[in-house]
Design a protein around this motif. Structure first.
Motif, short mmCIF file in Angstrom:
data_model
loop_
_atom_site.label_atom_id
_atom_site.label_comp_id
_atom_site.label_asym_id
_atom_site.label_seq_id
_atom_site.Cartn_x
_atom_site.Cartn_y
_atom_site.Cartn_z
N GLY A 1 0.82 -1.20 0.00
CA GLY A 1 0.00 0.00 0.00
C GLY A 1 0.86 1.25 0.00
N GLY A 2 0.22 2.40 -0.03
CA GLY A 2 0.95 3.66 -0.04
C GLY A 2 1.19 4.18 -1.46
N ALA A 3 2.12 5.10 -1.60
CA ALA A 3 2.38 5.74 -2.88
C ALA A 3 3.21 4.83 -3.78
CB ALA A 3 3.11 7.07 -2.68
N ALA A 4 2.74 4.61 -4.99
CA ALA A 4 3.48 3.86 -6.01
C ALA A 4 3.98 4.88 -7.02
CB ALA A 4 2.59 2.83 -6.68
N ARG A 5 5.29 4.98 -7.16
CA ARG A 5 5.87 5.99 -8.04
C ARG A 5 6.08 5.43 -9.43
NH1 ARG A 5 7.72 10.83 -7.08
NH2 ARG A 5 7.50 10.47 -4.84
N SER A 6 5.53 6.11 -10.42
CA SER A 6 5.68 5.68 -11.80
C SER A 6 7.07 6.05 -12.32
CB SER A 6 4.61 6.32 -12.69
OG SER A 6 4.87 7.72 -12.83
N SER A 7 7.41 5.56 -13.51
CA SER A 7 8.71 5.87 -14.10
C SER A 7 8.84 7.34 -14.44
CB SER A 7 8.93 5.02 -15.35
OG SER A 7 7.88 5.20 -16.28
N SER A 8 7.71 8.04 -14.57
CA SER A 8 7.75 9.47 -14.84
C SER A 8 7.93 10.30 -13.57
CB SER A 8 6.44 9.91 -15.53
OG SER A 8 5.35 9.80 -14.62
N GLY A 9 7.84 9.65 -12.41
CA GLY A 9 7.95 10.35 -11.13
C GLY A 9 6.61 10.66 -10.50
N ILE A 10 5.53 10.56 -11.27
CA ILE A 10 4.20 10.80 -10.74
C ILE A 10 3.74 9.56 -9.96
CG2 ILE A 10 1.77 11.20 -11.35
CD1 ILE A 10 2.77 12.77 -13.77
N ALA A 11 3.22 9.77 -8.77
CA ALA A 11 2.84 8.66 -7.90
C ALA A 11 1.32 8.54 -7.81
CB ALA A 11 3.43 8.85 -6.52
N LEU A 12 0.86 7.32 -7.64
CA LEU A 12 -0.54 7.03 -7.37
C LEU A 12 -0.66 6.39 -6.00
CD1 LEU A 12 -1.84 5.51 -10.76
CD2 LEU A 12 -2.06 7.86 -9.94
N ASP A 13 -1.66 6.80 -5.25
CA ASP A 13 -1.89 6.20 -3.94
C ASP A 13 -2.47 4.80 -4.13
OD1 ASP A 13 -1.87 6.16 -1.17
OD2 ASP A 13 -3.96 6.80 -1.04
N SER A 14 -2.12 3.87 -3.30
CA SER A 14 -2.58 2.50 -3.46
C SER A 14 -2.92 1.88 -2.12
CB SER A 14 -1.51 1.65 -4.15
OG SER A 14 -0.42 1.40 -3.27
N ARG A 15 -3.65 0.79 -2.17
CA ARG A 15 -3.96 -0.01 -0.99
C ARG A 15 -3.16 -1.31 -1.07
NH1 ARG A 15 -10.10 -0.70 0.21
NH2 ARG A 15 -9.21 -1.07 2.28
N PRO A 16 -2.98 -1.99 0.06
CA PRO A 16 -2.23 -3.26 0.03
C PRO A 16 -3.02 -4.37 -0.65
CG PRO A 16 -3.08 -2.83 2.22
CD PRO A 16 -3.36 -1.59 1.43
N LEU A 17 -2.32 -5.38 -1.12
CA LEU A 17 -2.97 -6.51 -1.79
C LEU A 17 -4.03 -7.15 -0.90
CD1 LEU A 17 0.10 -8.31 -3.44
CD2 LEU A 17 -1.41 -6.59 -4.45
N SER A 18 -3.78 -7.17 0.37
CA SER A 18 -4.70 -7.82 1.29
C SER A 18 -6.06 -7.13 1.35
CB SER A 18 -4.11 -7.86 2.70
OG SER A 18 -3.79 -6.55 3.14
N ALA A 19 -6.13 -5.89 0.88
CA ALA A 19 -7.40 -5.16 0.92
C ALA A 19 -8.39 -5.67 -0.11
CB ALA A 19 -7.15 -3.66 0.70
#
Length: 315
Positions: free
Chosen positions: A45-63
């Motif tokens: 979970g948390g911020a996943a940073r793309s190769s461009s540097g822009i991040a998307l917020d995410s939840r953990p797989l368990s969710a």
């Protein structure tokens, strides 16, 4: 009924691999509110940073242990994600519990690493085909496809092809009309068939600043025209002999062969899009009759036009 769609990410994912499909699903919600619930997922979970540097917020797989659909993005971070046992185990569970498992671009490496593509046909971005084939010889890789469906496993070529496969998913869920409206709203072609080539003869032939770019565009817009050397040369205000020499030098093939390739490409796309009349396609694409088109297909593709008439399940 609300369908949960998990967008599986990792650090270094390709932003358009995720954002393209997300935009398609978001657009579909305009026509059927509540149909989808979109959730980006990462291992912790948390911020996943793309190769461009822009991040998307995410939840953990368990969710989201068993979403209706899981879509795996690709990107330069995919090789690192291959070593994550938790991610691979999650994909294996989804292959059994979820209605669909979808990869975009190098996301196919994750499906293959999890063993989900063994014995199946699959595709990925053409630039990674050599590495993919070496790593996963048990997969029947076909990089001349925009996307491929094999049972509940879908693989897409990558980048903009993620939009194509997402439109196909929406069409399966909500019908062709809503998918068509989504494509119109997103101002994209509705919709490239799964079997359409990742490559375009026009792009391979022309340079943006080349002297024959306008000519090639015109030929493709009016394939049923009488595009002999004299007509092509006249369009460029050149003598046929001078035109042929310049064209061969810049494009790398004779004018007649270039016209034939453009016609074959257009005819191939029409047949793979569901057009059943070979004679009609031959006429619209400038071959004149089905026999001439058959000979051109054999020269350019090494196969008969009838071999491209696929059922929807093959896409």
């Amino acid at each position: 009924m609300t369908r949960d769609i998990a967008i599986l990410l990792f650090d270094g994912f390709q932003l358009l691999d995720a954002a393209g499909p997300i935009s398609v699903f978001e657009c579909a919600l305009r026509y059927r509110p509540g149909a989808y619930r979109l959730t980006p997922l990462t291992v912790g979970g948390g911020a996943a940073r793309s190769s461009s540097g822009i991040a998307l917020d995410s939840r953990p797989l368990s969710a989201m242990p068993s979403p209706d659909t899981v879509l795996v993005a690709g990107g330069e971070g995919a090789p690192s994600a291959l070593g994550c046992g938790e991610t691979l185990a999650y994909l294996r569970r989804c292959a059994s519990a979820s209605r669909r498992v979808v990869s975009v671009c190098t996301g196919a490496f994750l499906l293959a690493e999890a063993g989900l593509l063994d014995g199946r046909r699959a595709t990925t971005h053409w630039a990674h085909s050599g590495e993919f084939s070496r790593r996963y010889p048990a997969v029947a890789l076909d990089t001349d496809r925009i996307y491929i469906r094999q049972g509940n496993i879908w693989t897409a070529a990558g980048v903009s092809a993620g939009i194509d496969v997402a439109l196909a998913l929406v069409a399966e869920d909500m019908g062709e009309e809503i998918a068509r409206r989504c494509a119109q709203r997103l101002v994209v072609y509705y919709r490239r068939p799964g079997g359409q080539s990742q490559f375009s003869s026009l792009l391979e032939m022309q340079r943006p600043d080349g002297r024959f770019a306008a000519l090639l565009d015109q030929v493709r817009r009016s394939l049923d025209g009488a595009w002999d050397v004299e007509s092509l040369a006249g369009f460029c205000c050149l003598s046929p002999r001078h035109f042929s020499r310049l064209f061969q030098s810049e494009v790398g093939m004779p004018p007649a062969k270039a016209v034939e390739q453009l016609r074959v490409e257009a005819a191939r796309a029409a047949l793979e899009s569901g057009e059943r009349s070979i004679q009609k396609v031959a006429r619209l694409c400038g071959f004149g009759d089905a026999e001439r088109m058959r000979r051109s297909f054999l020269r350019v593709l090494g196969r008969q036009p009838s071999s491209l008439l696929r059922s929807p399940a093959d896409e």
